[in-house]
Scaffold this motif. Structure first.
Motif, PDB file in Angstrom:
ATOM      1  N   SER A  54      -7.360  11.418  10.339  1.00  0.00           N
ATOM      2  CA  SER A  54      -8.334  10.427  10.794  1.00  0.00           C
ATOM      3  C   SER A  54      -8.869   9.560   9.662  1.00  0.00           C
ATOM      4  O   SER A  54      -9.559   8.564   9.921  1.00  0.00           O
ATOM      5  N   GLY A  55      -8.587   9.904   8.432  1.00  0.00           N
ATOM      6  CA  GLY A  55      -9.070   9.066   7.340  1.00  0.00           C
ATOM      7  C   GLY A  55      -9.250   9.851   6.069  1.00  0.00           C
ATOM      8  O   GLY A  55      -9.004  11.041   6.010  1.00  0.00           O
ATOM      9  N   GLY A  56      -9.689   9.151   5.040  1.00  0.00           N
ATOM     10  CA  GLY A  56      -9.866   9.811   3.766  1.00  0.00           C
ATOM     11  C   GLY A  56      -8.675   9.623   2.861  1.00  0.00           C
ATOM     12  O   GLY A  56      -7.624   9.114   3.267  1.00  0.00           O
ATOM     13  N   SER A  57      -8.845  10.021   1.640  1.00  0.00           N
ATOM     14  CA  SER A  57      -7.801   9.848   0.640  1.00  0.00           C
ATOM     15  C   SER A  57      -6.856  11.037   0.624  1.00  0.00           C
ATOM     16  O   SER A  57      -7.273  12.167   0.882  1.00  0.00           O
ATOM     17  N   PRO A  58      -5.604  10.799   0.319  1.00  0.00           N
ATOM     18  CA  PRO A  58      -4.683  11.923   0.167  1.00  0.00           C
ATOM     19  C   PRO A  58      -5.004  12.728  -1.092  1.00  0.00           C
ATOM     20  O   PRO A  58      -5.660  12.219  -2.011  1.00  0.00           O
ATOM     21  N   TYR A  59      -4.577  13.959  -1.111  1.00  0.00           N
ATOM     22  CA  TYR A  59      -4.770  14.810  -2.270  1.00  0.00           C
ATOM     23  C   TYR A  59      -3.432  15.446  -2.626  1.00  0.00           C
ATOM     24  O   TYR A  59      -2.579  15.633  -1.747  1.00  0.00           O
ATOM     25  N   TYR A  60      -3.262  15.737  -3.890  1.00  0.00           N
ATOM     26  CA  TYR A  60      -1.951  16.110  -4.411  1.00  0.00           C
ATOM     27  C   TYR A  60      -2.015  17.344  -5.292  1.00  0.00           C
ATOM     28  O   TYR A  60      -3.021  17.612  -5.959  1.00  0.00           O
ATOM     29  N   ALA A  61      -0.908  18.037  -5.334  1.00  0.00           N
ATOM     30  CA  ALA A  61      -0.740  19.098  -6.321  1.00  0.00           C
ATOM     31  C   ALA A  61      -0.609  18.460  -7.703  1.00  0.00           C
ATOM     32  O   ALA A  61      -0.097  17.344  -7.837  1.00  0.00           O
ATOM     33  N   ASP A  62      -1.066  19.166  -8.700  1.00  0.00           N
ATOM     34  CA  ASP A  62      -1.012  18.632 -10.070  1.00  0.00           C
ATOM     35  C   ASP A  62       0.418  18.274 -10.478  1.00  0.00           C
ATOM     36  O   ASP A  62       0.634  17.315 -11.211  1.00  0.00           O
ATOM     37  N   LEU A  70       1.385   9.760  -0.789  1.00  0.00           N
ATOM     38  CA  LEU A  70       1.393  10.076   0.631  1.00  0.00           C
ATOM     39  C   LEU A  70       0.680   8.959   1.373  1.00  0.00           C
ATOM     40  O   LEU A  70      -0.392   8.507   0.947  1.00  0.00           O
ATOM     41  N   SER A  71       1.269   8.523   2.459  1.00  0.00           N
ATOM     42  CA  SER A  71       0.645   7.501   3.290  1.00  0.00           C
ATOM     43  C   SER A  71       0.910   7.822   4.749  1.00  0.00           C
ATOM     44  O   SER A  71       1.735   8.677   5.069  1.00  0.00           O
ATOM     45  N   ARG A  72       0.199   7.153   5.622  1.00  0.00           N
ATOM     46  CA  ARG A  72       0.392   7.403   7.051  1.00  0.00           C
ATOM     47  C   ARG A  72       0.334   6.096   7.818  1.00  0.00           C
ATOM     48  O   ARG A  72      -0.294   5.129   7.391  1.00  0.00           O
ATOM     49  N   ASP A  73       1.009   6.115   8.947  1.00  0.00           N
ATOM     50  CA  ASP A  73       0.986   4.999   9.882  1.00  0.00           C
ATOM     51  C   ASP A  73       0.502   5.570  11.203  1.00  0.00           C
ATOM     52  O   ASP A  73       1.266   6.220  11.926  1.00  0.00           O
ATOM     53  N   ASN A  74      -0.763   5.363  11.499  1.00  0.00           N
ATOM     54  CA  ASN A  74      -1.336   5.961  12.709  1.00  0.00           C
ATOM     55  C   ASN A  74      -0.655   5.449  13.972  1.00  0.00           C
ATOM     56  O   ASN A  74      -0.489   6.201  14.929  1.00  0.00           O
ATOM     57  N   THR A  78       3.210   8.769  12.038  1.00  0.00           N
ATOM     58  CA  THR A  78       4.164   9.131  10.997  1.00  0.00           C
ATOM     59  C   THR A  78       3.473   9.153   9.637  1.00  0.00           C
ATOM     60  O   THR A  78       2.644   8.294   9.357  1.00  0.00           O
ATOM     61  N   VAL A  79       3.806  10.149   8.846  1.00  0.00           N
ATOM     62  CA  VAL A  79       3.348  10.200   7.467  1.00  0.00           C
ATOM     63  C   VAL A  79       4.560  10.085   6.552  1.00  0.00           C
ATOM     64  O   VAL A  79       5.664  10.502   6.909  1.00  0.00           O
ATOM     65  N   TYR A  80       4.333   9.526   5.399  1.00  0.00           N
ATOM     66  CA  TYR A  80       5.403   9.263   4.453  1.00  0.00           C
ATOM     67  C   TYR A  80       5.048   9.878   3.107  1.00  0.00           C
ATOM     68  O   TYR A  80       3.878   9.943   2.725  1.00  0.00           O
ATOM     69  N   LEU A  81       6.054  10.296   2.402  1.00  0.00           N
ATOM     70  CA  LEU A  81       5.870  10.764   1.037  1.00  0.00           C
ATOM     71  C   LEU A  81       6.848   9.999   0.163  1.00  0.00           C
ATOM     72  O   LEU A  81       8.064  10.194   0.252  1.00  0.00           O
ATOM     73  N   GLN A  82       6.315   9.102  -0.635  1.00  0.00           N
ATOM     74  CA  GLN A  82       7.120   8.344  -1.577  1.00  0.00           C
ATOM     75  C   GLN A  82       7.140   9.098  -2.894  1.00  0.00           C
ATOM     76  O   GLN A  82       6.085   9.414  -3.451  1.00  0.00           O
ATOM     77  N   MET A  83       8.332   9.393  -3.383  1.00  0.00           N
ATOM     78  CA  MET A  83       8.483  10.210  -4.584  1.00  0.00           C
ATOM     79  C   MET A  83       9.149   9.376  -5.666  1.00  0.00           C
ATOM     80  O   MET A  83      10.311   8.976  -5.529  1.00  0.00           O
ATOM     81  N   ASN A  84       8.407   9.113  -6.714  1.00  0.00           N
ATOM     82  CA  ASN A  84       8.904   8.333  -7.841  1.00  0.00           C
ATOM     83  C   ASN A  84       8.987   9.199  -9.094  1.00  0.00           C
ATOM     84  O   ASN A  84       8.430  10.295  -9.141  1.00  0.00           O
ATOM     85  N   SER A  85       9.667   8.689 -10.086  1.00  0.00           N
ATOM     86  CA  SER A  85       9.820   9.406 -11.363  1.00  0.00           C
ATOM     87  C   SER A  85      10.240  10.853 -11.126  1.00  0.00           C
ATOM     88  O   SER A  85       9.667  11.790 -11.686  1.00  0.00           O
ATOM     89  N   LEU A  86      11.231  11.005 -10.297  1.00  0.00           N
ATOM     90  CA  LEU A  86      11.651  12.338  -9.898  1.00  0.00           C
ATOM     91  C   LEU A  86      12.176  13.146 -11.073  1.00  0.00           C
ATOM     92  O   LEU A  86      12.763  12.599 -12.029  1.00  0.00           O
ATOM     93  N   LYS A  87      11.948  14.449 -10.980  1.00  0.00           N
ATOM     94  CA  LYS A  87      12.399  15.388 -11.997  1.00  0.00           C
ATOM     95  C   LYS A  87      13.299  16.434 -11.337  1.00  0.00           C
ATOM     96  O   LYS A  87      13.161  16.699 -10.140  1.00  0.00           O
ATOM     97  N   PRO A  88      14.191  17.043 -12.096  1.00  0.00           N
ATOM     98  CA  PRO A  88      15.034  18.094 -11.506  1.00  0.00           C
ATOM     99  C   PRO A  88      14.213  19.196 -10.850  1.00  0.00           C
ATOM    100  O   PRO A  88      14.656  19.764  -9.835  1.00  0.00           O
TER     101      PRO A  88
END
Length: 119
Positions: A54-62, A70-74, A78-88
């Motif tokens: 319903s709202g608020g900011s996303p929170y993440y693991a360190d 993380l974003s959402r389209d009400n 649908t929620v989305y997770l955009q992953m950049n600077s990926l590591k093995p």
């Protein structure tokens, strides 16, 4: 019954980007939290990111803070997770999960989608 269906993921090289999405159905989700978890081979499932529908900011693991968004389209539920600077070490099966805001445990889960990052 809540249904969560993940899509996206795939393979990328270290430093690259991938995205995963989670389409939710079966409820009005305004009273839910939605989160992303991941499980690497031989490791326990771990929290990645979450948001109150319903709202608020996303929170993440360190481990992913500053790299994942993380974003959402009400309108699309649908929620989305955009992953950049990926590591093995981001290689894992990524799961979408949901819980009522009054419950501490995520009790609805998607089937998971594989993310593989090569060095």
């Amino acid at each position: 019954q809540v249904q969560l269906v993940e899509s996206g993921g795939g393979s990328a090289q270290a430093g690259g980007s991938l995205s995963v999405s989670c389409a939710a159905s079966g409820r009005t989700f305004s009273s839910y939290y939605v989160g992303w978890f991941r499980q690497a081979p031989g490791k326990e499932r771990e929290f990645v990111a979450g948001i109150r529908w319903s709202g608020g900011s996303p929170y993440y693991a360190d481990a992913v803070k500053g790299r994942f968004t993380l974003s959402r389209d009400n309108a699309k539920n649908t929620v989305y997770l955009q992953m950049n600077s990926l590591k093995p070490e981001d290689t894992a099966v990524y799961y979408c999960a949901a819980r009522l805001s009054s419950v501490l445990v995520y009790n609805y889960w998607g089937q998971g989608t594989q993310v593989t990052v090569s060095s």
